[in-house]
Design a protein around this motif. Structure first.
Motif, PDB file in Angstrom:
ATOM      1  N   SER A  18       1.176  -1.058  -0.305  1.00  0.00           N
ATOM      2  CA  SER A  18       0.042   0.140   0.023  1.00  0.00           C
ATOM      3  C   SER A  18       0.753   1.759   0.291  1.00  0.00           C
ATOM      4  N   ALA A  19       1.511   0.954   0.718  1.00  0.00           N
ATOM      5  CA  ALA A  19       2.945   2.681   0.518  1.00  0.00           C
ATOM      6  C   ALA A  19       3.230   2.393  -0.385  1.00  0.00           C
ATOM      7  N   ILE A  20       3.532   1.003  -1.071  1.00  0.00           N
ATOM      8  CA  ILE A  20       4.452   1.276  -2.438  1.00  0.00           C
ATOM      9  C   ILE A  20       3.413   2.250  -3.880  1.00  0.00           C
ATOM     10  N   LYS A  21       2.213   1.788  -3.223  1.00  0.00           N
ATOM     11  CA  LYS A  21       1.318   2.141  -4.563  1.00  0.00           C
ATOM     12  C   LYS A  21       0.851   3.735  -3.709  1.00  0.00           C
ATOM     13  N   ALA A  22       0.823   4.032  -2.753  1.00  0.00           N
ATOM     14  CA  ALA A  22       1.116   5.382  -2.272  1.00  0.00           C
ATOM     15  C   ALA A  22       1.645   6.094  -3.300  1.00  0.00           C
ATOM     16  N   VAL A  23       3.447   5.654  -2.996  1.00  0.00           N
ATOM     17  CA  VAL A  23       4.754   6.997  -3.653  1.00  0.00           C
ATOM     18  C   VAL A  23       4.426   6.420  -5.191  1.00  0.00           C
ATOM     19  N   ILE A  24       3.864   5.389  -5.830  1.00  0.00           N
ATOM     20  CA  ILE A  24       3.433   5.512  -6.789  1.00  0.00           C
ATOM     21  C   ILE A  24       2.148   7.158  -7.460  1.00  0.00           C
ATOM     22  N   TYR A  25       1.583   7.180  -6.813  1.00  0.00           N
ATOM     23  CA  TYR A  25       0.170   7.966  -7.211  1.00  0.00           C
ATOM     24  C   TYR A  25       0.899   9.904  -6.656  1.00  0.00           C
ATOM     25  N   LEU A  26       1.617   9.521  -5.380  1.00  0.00           N
ATOM     26  CA  LEU A  26       2.844  10.334  -5.745  1.00  0.00           C
ATOM     27  C   LEU A  26       3.516  10.763  -6.579  1.00  0.00           C
ATOM     28  N   VAL A  27       3.945  10.226  -6.937  1.00  0.00           N
ATOM     29  CA  VAL A  27       5.196   9.997  -7.950  1.00  0.00           C
ATOM     30  C   VAL A  27       4.460  10.763  -9.676  1.00  0.00           C
ATOM     31  N   SER A  69       1.442  14.389  -8.141  1.00  0.00           N
ATOM     32  CA  SER A  69       2.361  15.018  -6.823  1.00  0.00           C
ATOM     33  C   SER A  69       3.430  16.535  -6.645  1.00  0.00           C
ATOM     34  N   SER A  70       3.701  17.363  -6.884  1.00  0.00           N
ATOM     35  CA  SER A  70       4.533  18.254  -7.002  1.00  0.00           C
ATOM     36  C   SER A  70       4.538  19.281  -5.772  1.00  0.00           C
ATOM     37  N   GLU A  71       6.166  19.284  -5.183  1.00  0.00           N
ATOM     38  CA  GLU A  71       5.846  20.906  -4.713  1.00  0.00           C
ATOM     39  C   GLU A  71       5.157  22.227  -5.200  1.00  0.00           C
ATOM     40  N   ALA A  72       4.683  22.372  -6.079  1.00  0.00           N
ATOM     41  CA  ALA A  72       3.002  23.547  -6.301  1.00  0.00           C
ATOM     42  C   ALA A  72       1.509  22.620  -5.997  1.00  0.00           C
ATOM     43  N   TYR A  90       3.896  15.116  -0.978  1.00  0.00           N
ATOM     44  CA  TYR A  90       4.200  15.609  -2.281  1.00  0.00           C
ATOM     45  C   TYR A  90       5.443  14.978  -2.018  1.00  0.00           C
ATOM     46  N   LEU A  91       6.039  14.736  -3.315  1.00  0.00           N
ATOM     47  CA  LEU A  91       6.980  14.210  -3.549  1.00  0.00           C
ATOM     48  C   LEU A  91       8.652  15.956  -4.106  1.00  0.00           C
ATOM     49  N   ASN A  92       9.585  15.826  -3.435  1.00  0.00           N
ATOM     50  CA  ASN A  92      10.364  16.762  -4.209  1.00  0.00           C
ATOM     51  C   ASN A  92      11.736  16.563  -4.514  1.00  0.00           C
ATOM     52  N   ALA A  93      12.329  16.605  -5.146  1.00  0.00           N
ATOM     53  CA  ALA A  93      13.879  16.496  -6.355  1.00  0.00           C
ATOM     54  C   ALA A  93      14.553  15.114  -4.940  1.00  0.00           C
ATOM     55  N   ALA A  94      14.851  15.636  -4.006  1.00  0.00           N
ATOM     56  CA  ALA A  94      15.338  14.472  -3.167  1.00  0.00           C
ATOM     57  C   ALA A  94      15.049  13.095  -2.856  1.00  0.00           C
ATOM     58  N   ASN A  95      13.392  13.724  -2.458  1.00  0.00           N
ATOM     59  CA  ASN A  95      12.852  12.243  -2.142  1.00  0.00           C
ATOM     60  C   ASN A  95      12.254  11.503  -3.610  1.00  0.00           C
ATOM     61  N   LEU A  96      12.572  11.730  -4.684  1.00  0.00           N
ATOM     62  CA  LEU A  96      12.448  10.858  -5.342  1.00  0.00           C
ATOM     63  C   LEU A  96      13.560  10.090  -5.841  1.00  0.00           C
ATOM     64  N   GLU A  97      14.928  10.384  -5.374  1.00  0.00           N
ATOM     65  CA  GLU A  97      16.122   9.761  -5.302  1.00  0.00           C
ATOM     66  C   GLU A  97      15.814   8.665  -4.462  1.00  0.00           C
ATOM     67  N   HIS A  98      15.106   8.159  -3.153  1.00  0.00           N
ATOM     68  CA  HIS A  98      14.524   7.224  -2.346  1.00  0.00           C
ATOM     69  C   HIS A  98      13.922   5.927  -3.641  1.00  0.00           C
ATOM     70  N   SER A  99      14.280   4.547  -3.052  1.00  0.00           N
ATOM     71  CA  SER A  99      14.157   3.326  -3.855  1.00  0.00           C
ATOM     72  C   SER A  99      12.972   2.750  -2.982  1.00  0.00           C
ATOM     73  N   LEU A 100      13.160   2.373  -3.656  1.00  0.00           N
ATOM     74  CA  LEU A 100      11.637   1.054  -2.783  1.00  0.00           C
ATOM     75  C   LEU A 100      12.079   0.115  -1.785  1.00  0.00           C
ATOM     76  N   MET A 101      13.323  -0.592  -1.800  1.00  0.00           N
ATOM     77  CA  MET A 101      13.898  -0.739  -0.571  1.00  0.00           C
ATOM     78  C   MET A 101      13.510   0.841   1.016  1.00  0.00           C
ATOM     79  N   ASP A 102      13.635   1.398   0.068  1.00  0.00           N
ATOM     80  CA  ASP A 102      13.851   2.303   1.357  1.00  0.00           C
ATOM     81  C   ASP A 102      12.213   2.457   1.551  1.00  0.00           C
ATOM     82  N   VAL A 103      11.392   2.042   0.963  1.00  0.00           N
ATOM     83  CA  VAL A 103       9.755   2.127   1.789  1.00  0.00           C
ATOM     84  C   VAL A 103       9.580   0.663   2.417  1.00  0.00           C
ATOM     85  N   VAL A 104      10.501  -0.754   1.909  1.00  0.00           N
ATOM     86  CA  VAL A 104      10.182  -1.872   2.366  1.00  0.00           C
ATOM     87  C   VAL A 104      10.587  -1.681   3.889  1.00  0.00           C
TER      88      VAL A 104
END
Length: 142
Positions: free
Chosen positions: A8-17, A20-23, A66-80
């Protein structure tokens, strides 16, 4: 190999990617039905990811996740690791504590390579890699 919460958390990340944006911050109430979990549970998952710096959030009017530039560099393993814990990544597929290379369980050598490949894919997949949908953007069948 990963919990329902992590899925579910990975699905949420996909949704945000993809949404969403900072704006353009996203509210939990605007996404929980797409993720197919309760609003309260999704809020808890996103707050956990936010507390660990995997997603960003803003309070108040115009706030949300939302996801910013730094967030976008995280991996799915970070979520796990954040949701299931570091131990889950290293655990035996059958959940046997004593399983190791020295004392392997019955499926260790059969499933171990597949688990290693799966973990490698999680490590190598950055949030930014999820931006381009190969199928329907929010097709999350259960």
């Amino acid at each position: 190999m990963i919990s329902k919460s992590t899925k579910s958390a990975i699905k949420a990340v996909i949704y945000l990617v993809r949404q969403s944006s900072e704006a353009n911050k996203v509210l939990v109430r605007d996404m929980y039905q797409e993720i197919r979990v309760s609003e309260a549970y999704l809020a808890k998952l996103l707050q956990t990811l936010s507390r660990h710096g995997l997603v960003s959030s803003a309070k108040g009017r115009g706030g949300g996740f939302y996801l910013n530039a730094a967030n976008l560099e995280h991996s799915l393993m970070d979520v796990v690791r954040v949701i299931d814990g570091k131990e889950s990544v290293e655990a035996c597929v059958l959940g046997i504590r004593e399983c190791s290379e020295v004392q392997p369980c019955a499926v260790h050598h059969v499933l171990g390579p597949a688990k290693a490949d799966f973990n490698t894919a999680l490590y190598q997949t950055r949030f930014r890699d999820l931006a381009q949908p190969e199928s329907s953007p929010f097709d999350f069948p259960m």
